[in-house]
Design a protein around this motif. Structure first.
Motif, PDB file in Angstrom:
ATOM      1  N   GLY A 175      60.340  56.688  29.299  1.00 14.53           N
ATOM      2  CA  GLY A 175      61.264  57.413  28.630  1.00 14.53           C
ATOM      3  C   GLY A 175      62.713  56.837  29.253  1.00 14.53           C
ATOM      4  N   VAL A 176      63.611  56.476  28.278  1.00 10.67           N
ATOM      5  CA  VAL A 176      65.098  56.165  28.574  1.00 10.67           C
ATOM      6  C   VAL A 176      66.284  56.800  27.905  1.00 10.67           C
ATOM      7  N   GLY A 177      66.898  57.335  28.668  1.00  4.46           N
ATOM      8  CA  GLY A 177      68.203  57.976  28.075  1.00  4.46           C
ATOM      9  C   GLY A 177      69.235  56.819  28.315  1.00  4.46           C
ATOM     10  N   LEU A 178      70.007  56.296  27.291  1.00  6.00           N
ATOM     11  CA  LEU A 178      71.034  55.348  27.490  1.00  6.00           C
ATOM     12  C   LEU A 178      72.369  55.675  26.739  1.00  6.00           C
ATOM     13  N   ASN A 179      73.320  56.054  27.837  1.00  2.00           N
ATOM     14  CA  ASN A 179      74.827  56.391  26.880  1.00  2.00           C
ATOM     15  C   ASN A 179      75.426  55.380  26.404  1.00  2.00           C
ATOM     16  N   ILE A 180      75.489  55.497  24.987  1.00  2.00           N
ATOM     17  CA  ILE A 180      76.321  54.641  24.103  1.00  2.00           C
ATOM     18  C   ILE A 180      77.502  54.746  23.486  1.00  2.00           C
TER      19      ILE A 180
ATOM     20  N   THR B 245      83.341  49.135  26.531  1.00  2.00           N
ATOM     21  CA  THR B 245      83.615  47.935  25.621  1.00  2.00           C
ATOM     22  C   THR B 245      84.897  48.426  24.978  1.00  2.00           C
ATOM     23  N   GLY B 246      84.847  49.589  24.703  1.00  2.00           N
ATOM     24  CA  GLY B 246      85.873  50.080  23.852  1.00  2.00           C
ATOM     25  C   GLY B 246      85.622  50.093  22.247  1.00  2.00           C
ATOM     26  N   ARG B 247      84.443  49.980  21.860  1.00  2.00           N
ATOM     27  CA  ARG B 247      84.229  50.007  20.589  1.00  2.00           C
ATOM     28  C   ARG B 247      82.548  50.822  20.363  1.00  2.00           C
ATOM     29  N   HIS B 248      82.521  51.088  19.132  1.00  2.00           N
ATOM     30  CA  HIS B 248      81.029  51.737  18.651  1.00  2.00           C
ATOM     31  C   HIS B 248      80.097  50.872  18.693  1.00  2.00           C
ATOM     32  N   HIS B 249      78.813  51.352  18.838  1.00  5.81           N
ATOM     33  CA  HIS B 249      77.805  50.236  19.091  1.00  5.81           C
ATOM     34  C   HIS B 249      76.433  50.889  18.217  1.00  5.81           C
ATOM     35  N   GLU B 250      75.839  50.083  17.624  1.00  7.51           N
ATOM     36  CA  GLU B 250      74.555  50.383  16.735  1.00  7.51           C
ATOM     37  C   GLU B 250      73.188  50.625  17.528  1.00  7.51           C
ATOM     38  N   ARG B 251      72.984  51.733  17.755  1.00  6.42           N
ATOM     39  CA  ARG B 251      71.966  52.178  18.628  1.00  6.42           C
ATOM     40  C   ARG B 251      70.582  51.300  18.306  1.00  6.42           C
ATOM     41  N   GLU B 252      69.900  51.169  17.136  1.00 10.87           N
ATOM     42  CA  GLU B 252      68.936  50.579  16.809  1.00 10.87           C
ATOM     43  C   GLU B 252      68.949  49.037  17.252  1.00 10.87           C
ATOM     44  N   ALA B 253      70.009  48.553  16.866  1.00 12.43           N
ATOM     45  CA  ALA B 253      70.068  46.994  17.403  1.00 12.43           C
ATOM     46  C   ALA B 253      69.970  46.978  18.969  1.00 12.43           C
ATOM     47  N   LEU B 254      70.366  47.821  19.617  1.00 13.08           N
ATOM     48  CA  LEU B 254      70.403  47.676  21.131  1.00 13.08           C
ATOM     49  C   LEU B 254      68.895  47.839  21.538  1.00 13.08           C
ATOM     50  N   LEU B 255      68.237  48.892  20.887  1.00 11.39           N
ATOM     51  CA  LEU B 255      66.683  49.215  21.252  1.00 11.39           C
ATOM     52  C   LEU B 255      66.146  48.141  20.816  1.00 11.39           C
ATOM     53  N   ARG B 256      66.226  47.230  20.088  1.00 13.94           N
ATOM     54  CA  ARG B 256      65.410  46.099  19.799  1.00 13.94           C
ATOM     55  C   ARG B 256      65.667  44.847  20.715  1.00 13.94           C
ATOM     56  N   SER B 257      66.929  45.004  20.975  1.00 14.84           N
ATOM     57  CA  SER B 257      67.194  43.942  21.933  1.00 14.84           C
ATOM     58  C   SER B 257      66.580  44.345  23.613  1.00 14.84           C
ATOM     59  N   VAL B 258      66.382  45.733  23.929  1.00 12.06           N
ATOM     60  CA  VAL B 258      65.744  46.024  24.959  1.00 12.06           C
ATOM     61  C   VAL B 258      64.212  45.687  25.086  1.00 12.06           C
ATOM     62  N   VAL B 259      63.509  46.024  23.787  1.00 13.36           N
ATOM     63  CA  VAL B 259      62.232  45.915  23.548  1.00 13.36           C
ATOM     64  C   VAL B 259      61.712  44.263  23.585  1.00 13.36           C
TER      65      VAL B 259
ATOM     66  N   PRO C  65      74.279  64.838  20.121  1.00 13.88           N
ATOM     67  CA  PRO C  65      73.647  64.685  19.026  1.00 13.88           C
ATOM     68  C   PRO C  65      74.212  63.321  18.422  1.00 13.88           C
ATOM     69  N   GLY C  66      73.225  62.497  18.054  1.00 11.81           N
ATOM     70  CA  GLY C  66      73.442  60.958  17.348  1.00 11.81           C
ATOM     71  C   GLY C  66      74.289  59.878  17.919  1.00 11.81           C
ATOM     72  N   GLN C  67      74.677  60.367  19.114  1.00  6.93           N
ATOM     73  CA  GLN C  67      75.644  59.221  19.879  1.00  6.93           C
ATOM     74  C   GLN C  67      75.131  58.493  20.872  1.00  6.93           C
TER      75      GLN C  67
ATOM     76  N   THR D 136      51.489  51.834  14.074  1.00 14.86           N
ATOM     77  CA  THR D 136      52.659  51.628  13.333  1.00 14.86           C
ATOM     78  C   THR D 136      53.248  50.380  14.055  1.00 14.86           C
ATOM     79  N   SER D 137      53.701  49.362  13.053  1.00 12.21           N
ATOM     80  CA  SER D 137      54.390  48.127  13.772  1.00 12.21           C
ATOM     81  C   SER D 137      55.836  48.249  13.650  1.00 12.21           C
ATOM     82  N   GLN D 138      56.336  49.495  13.337  1.00 14.94           N
ATOM     83  CA  GLN D 138      57.718  49.906  13.240  1.00 14.94           C
ATOM     84  C   GLN D 138      58.132  50.915  14.257  1.00 14.94           C
ATOM     85  N   PRO D 139      59.104  50.928  14.828  1.00 11.88           N
ATOM     86  CA  PRO D 139      59.652  52.072  15.483  1.00 11.88           C
ATOM     87  C   PRO D 139      59.796  53.519  14.793  1.00 11.88           C
ATOM     88  N   ILE D 140      59.421  54.572  15.369  1.00 10.97           N
ATOM     89  CA  ILE D 140      59.314  55.794  14.846  1.00 10.97           C
ATOM     90  C   ILE D 140      60.561  56.626  15.343  1.00 10.97           C
ATOM     91  N   HIS D 141      61.437  57.025  14.198  1.00 10.38           N
ATOM     92  CA  HIS D 141      62.862  57.677  14.436  1.00 10.38           C
ATOM     93  C   HIS D 141      62.639  58.880  14.077  1.00 10.38           C
TER      94      HIS D 141
END
Length: 258
Positions: A150-155, A174-188, A51-53, A3-8
């Motif tokens: 494997g990575v566990g990152l508190n978001i 940071t005091g604000r909510h963050h989009e998890r998939e956007a950060l995942l892409r930045s890491v990769v 879950p989901g955070q 797959t060329s896309q991440p699996i969720h």
């Protein structure tokens, strides 16, 4: 599975375990989940995550082969890694995480300089743990043929109820909510492929890289200066008496502030 896309996944026992079972043995794989029912840390450690955070993911790569990981496919080949040099993979993912997190934290005007890598590969913000990494290698004829990272990152989690002594999340920093998939892409996308400069970059980010600090080994607590982390992953400390002490993982621990 190619797959060329991440699996969720909504949930799984462990993304590392899922990647190992679902790999076709040829292509890279990136899988992330909202919740792990049996999230693992190093050794017998577990990983707490609401879950989901948070961001829970695994990258399965094949050193020496063509890069087919989502978002960076087509960048050539992964560097070959000898079994005795496998710590370079731990260095790479640690540096990628710090780079991605530093950008986010700086954008929010928070203290990105507080980020560091606690040997061997925990990501810290000051004296609190922001992320943990578990790497499982497959070795054949003296070479790493497959690596599951494997990575566990508190978001976005704001309360932690386990007995983990010092967790912190990105939203607490940071005091604000963050989009998890956007950060995942930045890491990769920032995964470093230049292994020549990687050790020095890793060492420049080490937690407690200056000064005297307390550690504990089989003989008790002692003060020491962190000299370096060797290419094979051993930690080299120097005691106040000037004696050098060399440790493998689990042979010494950091005594953290109360």
């Amino acid at each position: 599975m190619s797959t060329s896309q991440p699996i969720h996944l909504e949930h799984t026992d462990s993304t590392n375990s899922w990647a190992a079972v679902n790999s076709n043995g040829k292509d890279d794989l990136l899988v992330w989940t909202d919740y792990q029912t049996a999230g693992r840390g190093c050794g017998s450690n577990s990983w707490e995550s609401e879950p989901g955070q948070n961001l829970l993911f695994s990258m399965l790569i094949h050193p020496g082969r063509e890069i087919t990981l989502p978002w960076i496919a087509g960048k050539g080949r992964w560097p070959q890694v000898e079994a005795r040099q496998q710590f370079i993979i731990s260095m790479a993912v640690s540096v990628a995480l710090v780079q991605a997190l530093a950008k986010v934290i700086a954008q929010e005007g928070a203290d990105g300089g507080g980020l560091s890598i606690k040997w061997p590969n925990d990501i810290y913000w000051h004296d609190s743990k922001l992320a943990g990494i578990l790497i499982e290698q497959r070795i054949a004829t003296g070479m790493v043929t497959q690596s599951i990272i494997g990575v566990g990152l508190n978001i976005n989690q704001t309360a932690f109820v386990s007995d983990a002594p010092n967790p912190v999340s990105l939203t607490q920093i940071t005091g604000r909510h963050h989009e998890r998939e956007a950060l995942l892409r930045s890491v990769v996308e920032g995964f470093p492929l230049d292994t020549a400069t990687l050790p020095s970059r890793y060492r420049s980010l080490l937690y407690r890289r200056t000064g005297l600090h307390p550690y504990r080994d089989a003989n008790g607590v002692f003060l020491a200066r962190l000299l370096t982390v060797e290419d094979d992953g051993h930690l080299l400390l120097q005691s106040t008496a000037g004696l050098q002490r060399r440790y493998a993982f689990k042979e010494v621990s950091f005594v953290l502030p109360a």
